[in-house]
Motif scaffolding. Structure first.
Motif, PDB file in Angstrom:
ATOM      1  N   VAL A   3       0.831  -1.204   0.000  1.00  0.00           N
ATOM      2  CA  VAL A   3       0.000   0.000   0.000  1.00  0.00           C
ATOM      3  C   VAL A   3       0.865   1.254   0.000  1.00  0.00           C
ATOM      4  CG1 VAL A   3      -1.782   1.266   1.243  1.00  0.00           C
ATOM      5  CG2 VAL A   3      -1.860  -1.218   1.165  1.00  0.00           C
ATOM      6  N   VAL A   4       1.724   1.393   1.002  1.00  0.00           N
ATOM      7  CA  VAL A   4       2.552   2.598   1.078  1.00  0.00           C
ATOM      8  C   VAL A   4       3.536   2.645  -0.084  1.00  0.00           C
ATOM      9  CG1 VAL A   4       4.220   3.874   2.481  1.00  0.00           C
ATOM     10  CG2 VAL A   4       2.322   2.679   3.583  1.00  0.00           C
ATOM     11  N   ASP A   5       4.342   1.568  -0.240  1.00  0.00           N
ATOM     12  CA  ASP A   5       5.294   1.539  -1.353  1.00  0.00           C
ATOM     13  C   ASP A   5       4.571   1.534  -2.691  1.00  0.00           C
ATOM     14  OD1 ASP A   5       7.258   1.482   0.510  1.00  0.00           O
ATOM     15  OD2 ASP A   5       7.892  -0.581   0.164  1.00  0.00           O
ATOM     16  N   GLY A   6       3.427   0.817  -2.757  1.00  0.00           N
ATOM     17  CA  GLY A   6       2.674   0.771  -4.008  1.00  0.00           C
ATOM     18  C   GLY A   6       2.156   2.137  -4.419  1.00  0.00           C
ATOM     19  N   PHE A   7       1.657   2.911  -3.457  1.00  0.00           N
ATOM     20  CA  PHE A   7       1.158   4.251  -3.766  1.00  0.00           C
ATOM     21  C   PHE A   7       2.284   5.152  -4.256  1.00  0.00           C
ATOM     22  CE2 PHE A   7       0.185   8.615  -2.292  1.00  0.00           C
ATOM     23  CZ  PHE A   7      -0.899   8.868  -3.121  1.00  0.00           C
ATOM     24  N   MET A   8       3.447   5.081  -3.563  1.00  0.00           N
ATOM     25  CA  MET A   8       4.577   5.902  -3.985  1.00  0.00           C
ATOM     26  C   MET A   8       5.086   5.463  -5.358  1.00  0.00           C
ATOM     27  SD  MET A   8       4.579   7.937  -1.514  1.00  0.00           S
ATOM     28  CE  MET A   8       5.952   8.923  -2.088  1.00  0.00           C
ATOM     29  N   ASN A   9       5.100   4.158  -5.614  1.00  0.00           N
ATOM     30  CA  ASN A   9       5.509   3.671  -6.936  1.00  0.00           C
ATOM     31  C   ASN A   9       4.519   4.101  -8.005  1.00  0.00           C
ATOM     32  OD1 ASN A   9       7.752   2.391  -5.854  1.00  0.00           O
ATOM     33  ND2 ASN A   9       6.687   0.439  -5.571  1.00  0.00           N
ATOM     34  N   PHE A  10       3.226   4.135  -7.646  1.00  0.00           N
ATOM     35  CA  PHE A  10       2.207   4.597  -8.598  1.00  0.00           C
ATOM     36  C   PHE A  10       2.424   6.068  -8.964  1.00  0.00           C
ATOM     37  CE2 PHE A  10      -1.842   6.865  -9.136  1.00  0.00           C
ATOM     38  CZ  PHE A  10      -2.265   6.293 -10.335  1.00  0.00           C
ATOM     39  N   LEU A  11       2.739   6.885  -7.958  1.00  0.00           N
ATOM     40  CA  LEU A  11       3.020   8.294  -8.230  1.00  0.00           C
ATOM     41  C   LEU A  11       4.214   8.443  -9.158  1.00  0.00           C
ATOM     42  CD1 LEU A  11       2.538   9.990  -4.719  1.00  0.00           C
ATOM     43  CD2 LEU A  11       0.980  10.049  -6.669  1.00  0.00           C
ATOM     44  N   ALA A  12       5.240   7.644  -8.898  1.00  0.00           N
ATOM     45  CA  ALA A  12       6.429   7.727  -9.759  1.00  0.00           C
ATOM     46  C   ALA A  12       6.100   7.274 -11.178  1.00  0.00           C
ATOM     47  CB  ALA A  12       7.538   6.863  -9.162  1.00  0.00           C
ATOM     48  N   TRP A  13       5.335   6.165 -11.296  1.00  0.00           N
ATOM     49  CA  TRP A  13       4.990   5.639 -12.613  1.00  0.00           C
ATOM     50  C   TRP A  13       4.108   6.621 -13.393  1.00  0.00           C
ATOM     51  CZ3 TRP A  13       0.081   4.548 -14.465  1.00  0.00           C
ATOM     52  CH2 TRP A  13       0.021   3.899 -15.701  1.00  0.00           C
ATOM     53  N   SER A  14       3.079   7.167 -12.723  1.00  0.00           N
ATOM     54  CA  SER A  14       2.168   8.097 -13.397  1.00  0.00           C
ATOM     55  C   SER A  14       2.897   9.363 -13.827  1.00  0.00           C
ATOM     56  CB  SER A  14       0.990   8.439 -12.490  1.00  0.00           C
ATOM     57  OG  SER A  14       1.436   9.034 -11.281  1.00  0.00           O
TER      58      SER A  14
END
Length: 638
Positions: free
Chosen positions: A588-599
């Motif tokens: 969740v935490v790492d996934g959200f931050m990775n999503f921000l980076a990817w987007s």
């Protein structure tokens, strides 16, 4: 008494010197430097004690002195952390205890640790520990005590794990550090609660009545049925229970025997483990005034711990672990003595004096027992009693001094343990006959398992050794003889005139009934141990072990408390709490931050074509943009 600053400066400077430059010195030179430094500290401590206890009393009590105090960190208008030195009866008494035992351990280690790799590092760690313990007992405020409390934890971690190539020693050092950290979290929380309501960390302000009004107001505020002051003091005792290895935080102490044997004598017999007792004694007026129920609970925790660990000691085969569980049991005696106090008056607070008296005497004879065990291990190269037997023929000094210590801890007169333990039993009987008889029974168990240990080592069946055992060198035998001499005479010190619950002189009166009962119980226990273990063949213990197999097995495995802790940590904390938190963190935490980076990356790839450098494209985009704005405005006004 400004010269007392050298009690702190000498060990810390020696730690820095040996830690940074020790490897350039010969091991013998490094050991000599550390020993001379601690000898100087011991002399200064004796001078301090002599001057303090011979000074005239003020209104019938010894004056509390603060020869040094400076503000270190200001938190609020009223709340600040100071660093300084506080001298009162219990801190001066602890100076004598810590400096004496530490000095003897330094001398002893010159022989015991000779040839060990890391000899200079070992002496550096000893100096760090002594500095930490001295800073703890001389603290002027509770936060300074906490700072040095944690330094003591670090020192013990380093010393227990001295043999860092030995997996069991590494595991033991981590176990000691982690278990005491759990307990110290409660200590810190208790400090914060107490200081929040009292607006001070200072011991003198907390004890001299200047905070009475705010503490009484706080005592009227409750949480879950208890006053907030009681909660604060209870949480602080949690830290003391961890350091003093009270149930259920006792599990680290037996494993800590993986460190060098002199370390066991210094840390886990005479100084570090009594830090919790010292904490309760230091905060004693607050416990009596605002948390008497907590103090009563402390007594029952101490009584259970004393009984629990004494039973386990009766079946252990490793001599250092027998002594480790004996230490836990004896600390339980001290905790009980403090817990059974009902007031500050010398008679109501008899247990206070008895606890401090037993702390003093126990430090000497338990250090003697551990150093004697080290002498035995040095001779036979084993910790197991099955590898010993008949050693009295080869090690006469160790034999006699060890016997003196066994008689003292068993409570046989005229040795020091008799006088201090008798006062604890008298205070316990005065508080509750149940507690009194329970502690008398534990005292009997103590005499039994100590003479079980004595007979298995020095009598019994002689084991065939690869090399003939021999007496230890003078560097090791001298501390044994010195501590044995102290053990013989320490009981005759008029301790009550020096340390008491209200500071006034209290003349110890021997309770003939209690003393007679305790001596009879001790003698009967010694006779039983003699019948069981004096001869080479031991059919009775073997028969009893088979008859009560379940109890014997459970006691041998320490009643599986270690396994319970492993279940709680691995199956509940790690699996049910830590694992879900780790999953949430990763997904969740790492996934959200990775999503921000990817987007962000995808969006940048999509619009990077706008920065092509072609004028025609810029003009085209400009026109399109202008048309969109014009159409938007027209639609808005229409």
């Amino acid at each position: 008494m400004e010269f007392t600053i050298f009690i702190l400066l000498l060990p810390v400077l020696m730690f820095l010197f040996l830690g940074l430059a020790g490897h350039k010195l010969k091991p013998s030179v490094a050991g000599l430097c550390g020993t001379i430094s601690l000898g100087t500290v011991a002399v200064i401590s004796y001078i301090t004690a002599f001057q303090y206890f011979t000074a005239p009393r003020v209104n019938g009590v010894f004056e509390t002195l603060v020869p040094l105090n400076m503000e270190w960190l200001r938190l609020t208008e009223h709340l600040h952390i100071d660093l300084g030195i506080l001298l009162d009866p219990i801190s001066v008494m602890m100076l004598v205890v810590v400096s004496t035992v530490s000095f003897m351990v330094h001398i002893y280690s010159m022989g015991y640790m000779k040839g060990e790799k890391g000899f200079q590092r070992y002496y550096a760690f000893l100096s760090l520990f002594t500095f930490s313990m001295m800073g703890l007992v001389l603290a002027t405020n509770i936060f300074q005590m906490y700072i040095f409390w944690e330094l003591v934890g670090v020192s013990s971690y380093l010393l227990i794990g001295f043999y860092f190539t030995k997996p069991s020693a590494v595991a033991a050092s981590k176990k000691a550090f982690i278990v005491t950290r759990f307990a110290d979290l409660g200590f810190l929380a208790g400090i914060l609660v107490l200081s929040f309501f009292s607006n001070t960390f200072s011991f003198t302000e907390l004890m001299n009545g200047s905070c009475t009004s705010v503490l009484q107001s706080a005592a009227g505020q409750t949480f879950l049925g208890g006053s907030v002051i009681a909660w604060g003091l209870g949480l602080m005792f949690m830290g003391g229970a961890g350091k003093s290895a009270m149930f259920p935080f006792h599990i680290w102490l037996p494993d800590a025997m993986e460190g060098p044997t002199p370390v066991s004598a210094l840390i886990h017999a005479a100084t570090m483990v009594v830090a919790g007792v010292y904490l309760v004694a230091r905060m004693f007026p607050l416990f009596i005034d605002y948390a008497p129920d907590v103090l009563a609970g402390i007594a029952y925790i101490g009584a259970f711990t004393a009984l629990f660990s004494a039973v386990i000691a009766c079946v252990q085969t490793d001599i250092k672990r027998v002594l480790a569980f004996s230490t836990i049991s004896q600390i339980g005696f001290m905790i009980v003595a403090l817990g059974v106090c009902t007031g500050k008056d010398a008679h109501e607070g008899l247990g206070y004096m008895a606890s401090m008296f037993h702390l003093f005497t126990h430090a000497m004879f338990k250090a003697l027992l551990f150093l004697g065990a080290g002498s035995i291990i040095h001779a036979v190269h084993s910790n197991e009693m099955s590898d010993m037997g008949g050693l009295r023929k080869y090690m006469p000094i160790t034999h006699i001094t060890f016997l003196i210590a066994c008689l003292a801890i068993a409570g046989i007169p005229p040795f020091s343990g008799f006088f201090s333990k008798d006062e604890i039993l008298a205070a316990a009987f005065k508080y509750s006959s149940m507690i009194g008889w329970l502690m008398t029974f534990v005292a009997g168990l103590t005499a039994f398992y100590m003479f079980r240990l004595y007979y298995n080592i020095f009598w019994g069946k002689e084991h065939k050794h690869e090399h003939t055992p021999h007496e230890s060198p003078l560097t090791m035998s001298f501390p044994l003889m010195f501590l044995a001499a102290v053990t013989v005479v320490a009981g005759f010190i008029p301790f009550g005139t020096l340390v008491s619950s209200n500071g006034e002189a209290y003349h110890i009166h021997l309770d003939i009934v209690v003393a007679s009962i305790s001596v009879c119980v001790a003698v009967i226990s010694i006779i039983i141990a003699t019948i069981f273990y004096r001869k080479e063949e031991q059919p009775i213990p073997d028969m009893l072990g088979k008859k009560f197999r379940s109890l014997h097995t459970a006691a041998t495995h320490r009643f599986y408390i270690d396994e319970v802790w492993m279940f709680i940590t691995h199956k509940i904390i790690f699996r049910c709490i830590s694992t879900p938190i780790a999953w949430f963190d990763r997904h969740v935490v790492d996934g959200f931050m990775n999503f921000l980076a990817w987007s962000t990356q995808e969006a940048s790839f999509s619009i990077r074509g706008f920065q092509s450098g072609r004028v025609q494209q810029y003009a085209y985009v400009f026109l399109i943009g202008a048309l969109v704005i014009i159409i938007g405005l027209l639609l808005l006004f229409i």
